[in-house]
Design a protein around this motif. Structure first.
Motif, PDB file in Angstrom:
ATOM      1  N   LEU A 104       0.842  -1.199   0.000  1.00 14.60           N
ATOM      2  CA  LEU A 104       0.000   0.000   0.000  1.00 14.60           C
ATOM      3  C   LEU A 104       0.880   1.253   0.000  1.00 14.60           C
ATOM      4  O   LEU A 104       0.624   2.211  -0.738  1.00 14.60           O
ATOM      5  N   LEU A 105       1.923   1.243   0.821  1.00 11.74           N
ATOM      6  CA  LEU A 105       2.818   2.399   0.863  1.00 11.74           C
ATOM      7  C   LEU A 105       3.516   2.597  -0.479  1.00 11.74           C
ATOM      8  O   LEU A 105       3.635   3.723  -0.967  1.00 11.74           O
ATOM      9  N   GLU A 106       3.960   1.503  -1.079  1.00 16.85           N
ATOM     10  CA  GLU A 106       4.623   1.617  -2.387  1.00 16.85           C
ATOM     11  C   GLU A 106       3.671   2.249  -3.404  1.00 16.85           C
ATOM     12  O   GLU A 106       4.029   3.199  -4.114  1.00 16.85           O
ATOM     13  N   ARG A 107       2.451   1.739  -3.463  1.00 17.03           N
ATOM     14  CA  ARG A 107       1.471   2.278  -4.426  1.00 17.03           C
ATOM     15  C   ARG A 107       1.169   3.735  -4.131  1.00 17.03           C
ATOM     16  O   ARG A 107       1.041   4.563  -5.035  1.00 17.03           O
ATOM     17  N   THR A 108       1.038   4.062  -2.829  1.00 16.30           N
ATOM     18  CA  THR A 108       0.715   5.427  -2.425  1.00 16.30           C
ATOM     19  C   THR A 108       1.834   6.382  -2.796  1.00 16.30           C
ATOM     20  O   THR A 108       1.601   7.461  -3.335  1.00 16.30           O
ATOM     21  N   LEU A 109       3.070   5.974  -2.517  1.00 19.16           N
ATOM     22  CA  LEU A 109       4.207   6.840  -2.791  1.00 19.16           C
ATOM     23  C   LEU A 109       4.420   7.011  -4.286  1.00 19.16           C
ATOM     24  O   LEU A 109       4.741   8.098  -4.759  1.00 19.16           O
ATOM     25  N   GLU A 110       4.203   5.938  -5.062  1.00 19.92           N
ATOM     26  CA  GLU A 110       4.330   6.030  -6.511  1.00 19.92           C
ATOM     27  C   GLU A 110       3.327   7.027  -7.079  1.00 19.92           C
ATOM     28  O   GLU A 110       3.652   7.884  -7.898  1.00 19.92           O
ATOM     29  N   ARG A 111       2.070   6.915  -6.600  1.00 16.97           N
ATOM     30  CA  ARG A 111       1.002   7.748  -7.161  1.00 16.97           C
ATOM     31  C   ARG A 111       1.048   9.185  -6.686  1.00 16.97           C
ATOM     32  O   ARG A 111       0.460  10.064  -7.284  1.00 16.97           O
ATOM     33  N   SER A 112       1.701   9.418  -5.536  1.00 17.88           N
ATOM     34  CA  SER A 112       1.696  10.772  -4.985  1.00 17.88           C
ATOM     35  C   SER A 112       3.027  11.480  -5.171  1.00 17.88           C
ATOM     36  O   SER A 112       3.224  12.587  -4.667  1.00 17.88           O
ATOM     37  N   ASP A 146      14.008  -1.315   2.565  1.00 15.98           N
ATOM     38  CA  ASP A 146      14.685  -1.369   1.269  1.00 15.98           C
ATOM     39  C   ASP A 146      13.689  -1.144   0.134  1.00 15.98           C
ATOM     40  O   ASP A 146      13.998  -0.474  -0.852  1.00 15.98           O
ATOM     41  N   ARG A 147      12.485  -1.693   0.262  1.00 13.52           N
ATOM     42  CA  ARG A 147      11.456  -1.494  -0.766  1.00 13.52           C
ATOM     43  C   ARG A 147      11.107  -0.013  -0.891  1.00 13.52           C
ATOM     44  O   ARG A 147      10.945   0.522  -1.990  1.00 13.52           O
ATOM     45  N   ILE A 148      10.990   0.656   0.252  1.00 13.71           N
ATOM     46  CA  ILE A 148      10.642   2.082   0.233  1.00 13.71           C
ATOM     47  C   ILE A 148      11.819   2.896  -0.316  1.00 13.71           C
ATOM     48  O   ILE A 148      11.633   3.834  -1.099  1.00 13.71           O
ATOM     49  N   ALA A 149      13.017   2.532   0.103  1.00 13.68           N
ATOM     50  CA  ALA A 149      14.215   3.258  -0.344  1.00 13.68           C
ATOM     51  C   ALA A 149      14.363   3.203  -1.863  1.00 13.68           C
ATOM     52  O   ALA A 149      14.799   4.168  -2.496  1.00 13.68           O
ATOM     53  N   ARG A 150      13.953   2.098  -2.465  1.00 11.58           N
ATOM     54  CA  ARG A 150      14.032   1.945  -3.928  1.00 11.58           C
ATOM     55  C   ARG A 150      13.188   2.970  -4.664  1.00 11.58           C
ATOM     56  O   ARG A 150      13.408   3.250  -5.832  1.00 11.58           O
ATOM     57  N   LEU A 151      12.214   3.526  -3.967  1.00  9.43           N
ATOM     58  CA  LEU A 151      11.365   4.543  -4.584  1.00  9.43           C
ATOM     59  C   LEU A 151      11.950   5.935  -4.397  1.00  9.43           C
ATOM     60  O   LEU A 151      11.345   6.928  -4.810  1.00  9.43           O
ATOM     61  N   GLY A 152      13.101   6.017  -3.745  1.00 10.08           N
ATOM     62  CA  GLY A 152      13.730   7.311  -3.507  1.00 10.08           C
ATOM     63  C   GLY A 152      13.094   8.093  -2.379  1.00 10.08           C
ATOM     64  O   GLY A 152      13.277   9.304  -2.267  1.00 10.08           O
ATOM     65  N   VAL A 153      12.355   7.405  -1.529  1.00 10.89           N
ATOM     66  CA  VAL A 153      11.686   8.070  -0.407  1.00 10.89           C
ATOM     67  C   VAL A 153      12.509   7.864   0.857  1.00 10.89           C
ATOM     68  O   VAL A 153      12.953   6.749   1.131  1.00 10.89           O
ATOM     69  N   PRO A 154      12.740   8.926   1.647  1.00 14.91           N
ATOM     70  CA  PRO A 154      13.511   8.772   2.880  1.00 14.91           C
ATOM     71  C   PRO A 154      12.823   7.803   3.828  1.00 14.91           C
ATOM     72  O   PRO A 154      11.597   7.875   4.023  1.00 14.91           O
ATOM     73  N   VAL A 155      13.603   6.881   4.391  1.00 14.60           N
ATOM     74  CA  VAL A 155      13.013   5.870   5.262  1.00 14.60           C
ATOM     75  C   VAL A 155      13.952   5.547   6.413  1.00 14.60           C
ATOM     76  O   VAL A 155      15.177   5.538   6.254  1.00 14.60           O
TER      77      VAL A 155
END
Lengths: 230, 114
Positions: free
Chosen positions: A46-54, A74-83
């Motif tokens: 859900l976070l991945e989808r949310t961060l991608e879309r926003s 690591d999954r969140i970091a791959r999106l370039g989002v600070p974690v």
């Protein structure tokens, strides 16, 4: 033998830490979501989808809570989002003091939203105030519509219930009306949305809810009247 | 609820109070628990027994006073108290779920020391 009166509130230290976090986030105007669910309901997806879309719409950061490992961070970091990753090393929930330490690793300046992904568990996380603005609960259709009645504290303290994996409804006995009735019986103010992180249905409504809550929080912090519903 | 963590907090409180009072033993701990507080006194006693072994709190008795939770009906405004958190439906409206207004307190009221 004599009696000593103390009137000591149990959990006071933890409650105070939650309150301190809330004040800290508010001072920095960061809207914070405490995301909770049973293991495997789909929080990280859900976070991945949310961060991608926003992306480009909000500046977001994530605090990941797990017993061990960095897989979700690591999954969140791959999106370039600070974690920041919290490892509880056995504790089944996040504690406000751990959240304070993790938040210190992140740059809160200019941040719009902070998501805290709690440890997968329907019991204990609900007992701890992390200092969040809103609590979002995820229930996947494979878990059954009887869960609200069985885990009252979790479902009664959620501001929003996301029923996830609705693409699988036909393969389960999950009754959406029954789940809604059970949740509203515990918390008449709870909202409910049906989503699928796999095929994307309901995700725009979820983002709209977030946007509305974010604006509402900011209005509240700035002392402005908010025109939507409340 | 983390009864073991709560038991540890009780033990630490008892140790501090006993030290402040110059006492050697804590014999009774009195708790006030709200109906909506989700703490199991049995589990708590068990946890306390396990942790208190060999300390000044060993053999301490737990006395629990349960207080009701205030509730109200969002539809008709009825206000009351409940002791049991299941099936909270308004008696007047007969169908509206009640809102829980409180009853989550977990307070150590007093301790007996000697």
């Amino acid at each position: 033998m004599h009696q000593v009166h103390v009137e000591h509130r149990l959990r006071e230290a933890a409650d105070e830490a939650g309150g301190a976090n809330r004040a800290h986030f508010r001072a920095r105007r960061v809207y914070v979501v405490n995301l909770m669910s049973a293991p495997g309901a789909g929080k990280t997806r859900l976070l991945e989808r949310t961060l991608e879309r926003s992306a480009g719409r909000w500046r977001a950061a994530v605090i990941e809570g797990d017993i061990q490992g960095r897989a979700d961070a690591d999954r969140i970091a791959r999106l370039g989002v600070p974690v920041a990753q919290i490892n509880t090393h056995g504790a089944c929930h996040l504690d406000p003091r751990q959240v304070a330490a993790a938040a210190a690793e992140l740059d809160l300046d200019g941040l719009d939203i902070l998501f805290i992904e709690n440890v997968g568990n329907l019991v204990c996380p609900a007992e701890f105030d992390l200092g969040e603005t809103d609590r979002v609960m995820l229930l996947s259709v494979a878990e059954g519509h009887d869960k609200p009645a069985k885990y009252p504290l979790m479902f009664s303290t959620a501001d929003l219930l996301l029923v996830n994996k609705v693409d699988l409804l036909a393969a389960t006995d999950f009754d959406l009306d029954e789940a809604r009735r059970a949740v509203l019986a515990l918390n008449p103010h709870a909202e409910m949305l049906e989503i699928s992180c796999r095929d994307g249905r309901g995700l725009e409504d979820w983002l709209a809810w977030l946007e509305d809550r974010l604006v509402h929080a900011r209005d509240h912090w700035e002392g402005r009247e908010h025109s939507h519903g409340e | 609820m983390h009864e073991l963590a709560v038991a540890a907090e009780l033990l630490e409180l008892a140790r501090r109070v006993a030290a402040d009072e110059g006492a050697r033993r804590v014999t009774v701990i009195r708790l006030r628990l709200g109906a909506a507080s989700c703490l199991s006194p049995d589990s708590l006693s068990f946890g306390l027994e396990a942790l208190a072994a060999g300390t000044a709190t060993e053999g301490c008795r737990l006395e629990v006073e349960r207080v009701p939770a205030p509730v109200s009906c969002p539809a008709c405004g009825w206000r009351g108290e409940v002791r049991d958190m299941e099936g909270l439906i308004c008696d007047l409206c007969r169908q509206t779920p009640l809102t829980i207004l409180g009853g989550r307190e977990m307070t150590v009221v007093s301790l007996d020391v000697e």
